[in-house]
Scaffold this active site. Structure first.
Site, PDB file in Angstrom:
ATOM      1  N   TYR A 142       0.851  -1.199   0.000  1.00 46.27           N
ATOM      2  CA  TYR A 142       0.000   0.000   0.000  1.00 46.27           C
ATOM      3  C   TYR A 142       0.877   1.236   0.000  1.00 46.27           C
ATOM      4  O   TYR A 142       1.865   1.300   0.744  1.00 46.27           O
ATOM      5  CB  TYR A 142      -0.909   0.009   1.232  1.00 46.27           C
ATOM      6  CG  TYR A 142      -1.806   1.230   1.313  1.00 46.27           C
ATOM      7  CD1 TYR A 142      -2.845   1.419   0.401  1.00 46.27           C
ATOM      8  CD2 TYR A 142      -1.612   2.195   2.303  1.00 46.27           C
ATOM      9  CE1 TYR A 142      -3.675   2.529   0.473  1.00 46.27           C
ATOM     10  CE2 TYR A 142      -2.449   3.311   2.378  1.00 46.27           C
ATOM     11  CZ  TYR A 142      -3.476   3.470   1.460  1.00 46.27           C
ATOM     12  OH  TYR A 142      -4.285   4.570   1.541  1.00 46.27           O
ATOM     13  N   ASP A 237       9.247   3.004   0.261  1.00 50.88           N
ATOM     14  CA  ASP A 237       8.185   3.706   0.964  1.00 50.88           C
ATOM     15  C   ASP A 237       8.267   3.297   2.435  1.00 50.88           C
ATOM     16  O   ASP A 237       7.826   2.206   2.810  1.00 50.88           O
ATOM     17  CB  ASP A 237       6.832   3.339   0.349  1.00 50.88           C
ATOM     18  CG  ASP A 237       5.668   4.006   1.066  1.00 50.88           C
ATOM     19  OD1 ASP A 237       5.918   4.736   2.050  1.00 50.88           O
ATOM     20  OD2 ASP A 237       4.525   3.786   0.649  1.00 50.88           O
ATOM     21  N   LYS A 265       3.764   9.016   9.112  1.00 48.94           N
ATOM     22  CA  LYS A 265       3.482   8.408  10.412  1.00 48.94           C
ATOM     23  C   LYS A 265       4.452   8.882  11.519  1.00 48.94           C
ATOM     24  O   LYS A 265       4.311  10.002  11.978  1.00 48.94           O
ATOM     25  CB  LYS A 265       3.394   6.891  10.257  1.00 48.94           C
ATOM     26  CG  LYS A 265       2.258   6.551   9.251  1.00 48.94           C
ATOM     27  CD  LYS A 265       1.816   5.124   9.171  1.00 48.94           C
ATOM     28  CE  LYS A 265       0.522   5.050   8.349  1.00 48.94           C
ATOM     29  NZ  LYS A 265       0.610   4.390   7.062  1.00 48.94           N
TER      30      LYS A 265
END
Ligand SMILES: *Cc1c(COP(=O)(O)O)cnc(C)c1O
Length: 426
Positions: A142, A237, A265
């Site tokens: 994702y 990522d 995050k």
């Protein structure tokens, strides 16, 4: 009736599915979502005053736990002076310095407001740098919700995939290719056929959005090698894996150097922050230095930057990684006892753990996850929730450990899980 139920009933009249991000609606585990009200260390308290051991950590950012005093203080100090100016601020220089000094391949960094934006911008930059349009990603990874990243692999060796969301033009699927994780021969063949047209290969530092699919080092090395051979930009990522895996990033964990990296995050400490970063000669192409445009009204805003900097500072000063590793080892031990000869499996890397089902070995590719997992996890989730353990409301999301958690908290989790298994809820 619980206040959470009342709020959700109101919310459903006002927002699609009652939520602002789909998984929060609890559709895959059943029941109504819990409305949290207050956090303290390892615990979150809902609007009904119930206490939960919180393994969601706001989906990863809270590596220090809720309301770490240094982070709270940093936020309060900024807010007392004003919270956005739209000018450069000292706080962004501070955070940029922290990240670049701790992670050696990061020479230049640009802050944005979410992980989605970070990946979008990094892909645009890779395309601008190489002058190529096609990109490679891996099935089950994702990378946020940009149109051309909501493309999943077709069957067999078909290079172009299909949109995984309605509203994504099929034309985009021609530019986004997918290869399975942990599939050496397929990756090799894919590059032989398509390598010359690829702008970038995008991989989650450690795939953790569709279960925790830990890759062998040689797969990552193969990817790096093929990208070098064909002049393709490697993007890790690390929005989720950054400051969550051993040695801080997947790059340092695997010892394989990406050209660009994305963060999110943890680096925002719970505020909306993303970043893309990497080599000078690539990052130099970003406006205003170069022709690749990217901008943001609230990018680098001082509250978010200060929260991120305070979080990273505490992360290093308080040896958070070592502390969590010790807690994690205790959990490993307990889980090994409890899950032996059951249909539940457990795997962990750094502060990320995952429960998988009906497999002897931890899956390494999306295709290896048992199809019964969703159903089994839903039962377990419901039971744990009633016992005060908040797991993410989806079988494919990982659990997050944080610095505020103790071995006692691990015991609470393990004992509750053992009880669930003894009672035969699976
Ligand atoms: C969470 C996540 C994103 C998206 O970040 P948002 O802040 O939700 O837009 C992108 N990539 C990875 C690996 C993530 O875990």
């Amino acid at each position: 009736m619980r206040e959470s139920h009342r709020l959700f009933a109101r919310a459903k009249e006002l927002m699609p599915g009652g939520v602002n991000s789909p998984v929060r609606a609890f559709r895959s585990v059943g029941g109504d979502p819990i409305y949290m009200h207050r956090g303290e260390g390892a615990y979150a308290f809902d609007v009904d005053g119930r206490r939960f051991l919180d393994f969601c950590n706001s989906w990863g950012p809270l590596v220090l736990g809720h309301r770490h005093p240094k982070v709270q203080k940093a936020i309060e100090e900024v807010v007392a002076r004003g919270w956005t100016f739209g000018t450069p601020v000292a706080e962004e220089v501070d955070l940029a310095e922290l990240v670049t000094s701790k992670i050696s391949h990061v020479e230049l960094i640009r802050f944005v407001n979410s992980g989605t934006e970070a990946v979008m911008s990094a892909v645009r930059l890779a395309r601008g740098y190489t002058g190529r349009d096609r990109i490679l990603k891996f099935s089950g990874c994702y990378h946020g919700h940009a149109d051309y990243l909501l493309i999943e692999g077709g069957s067999g060796l078909a290079t172009s995939g299909t949109p995984s969301s309605s509203g994504v033009p099929h034309a985009f699927a021609e530019l986004t290719c997918n290869v399975p994780l942990n599939a050496h021969a397929k990756l090799q063949r894919f590059f032989e056929e398509n390598g010359n047209q690829l702008a970038c290969a995008l991989m989650e530092g450690v795939p953790a959005n569709n279960g925790l699919l830990i890759q062998d080092k040689d797969y990552i090395e193969l990817l790096r090698h093929l990208c070098d051979q064909y002049g393709v930009v490697v993007i890790f990522d690390e929005v989720l894996s950054g400051f969550r895996v051993p040695a801080t990033t997947a790059y340092q964990y695997y010892g394989v150097k990406p050209d660009l990296v994305t963060f999110g995050k943890v680096i925002g400490g719970g505020m909306p922050v993303g970043a893309y970063a990497g080599r000078h000669d690539i990052m130099n192409r970003v406006a205003p230095l170069g022709p690749v445009y990217q901008a943001g009204t609230l990018s680098g805003n001082p509250v978010a930057m200060a929260a991120g900097a305070a979080t990273l500072r505490a992360y290093f000063e308080e040896s958070v990684e070592d502390h969590i590793e010790a807690t994690g080892l205790h959990l490993d031990q307990r889980m090994a006892e409890i899950t032996a000869n059951t249909r539940v499996g457990y795997t962990r890397l750094g502060s990320l753990f995952w429960l998988y089902f009906d497999r002897n070995e931890a899956p390494q590719a999306a295709e290896d996850i048992a199809s019964i997992s969703g159903e089994m996890y839903a039962k377990l989730h419901r039971y744990m929730l009633e016992c005060g353990v908040y797991l993410a409301p989806s079988a494919f999301e990982v659990g997050f450990l944080n610095a505020a958690m103790t071995t006692g908290d691990m015991d609470l989790f393990a004992d509750t899980l053992a009880q669930a298994l003894e009672q035969g809820i699976l």
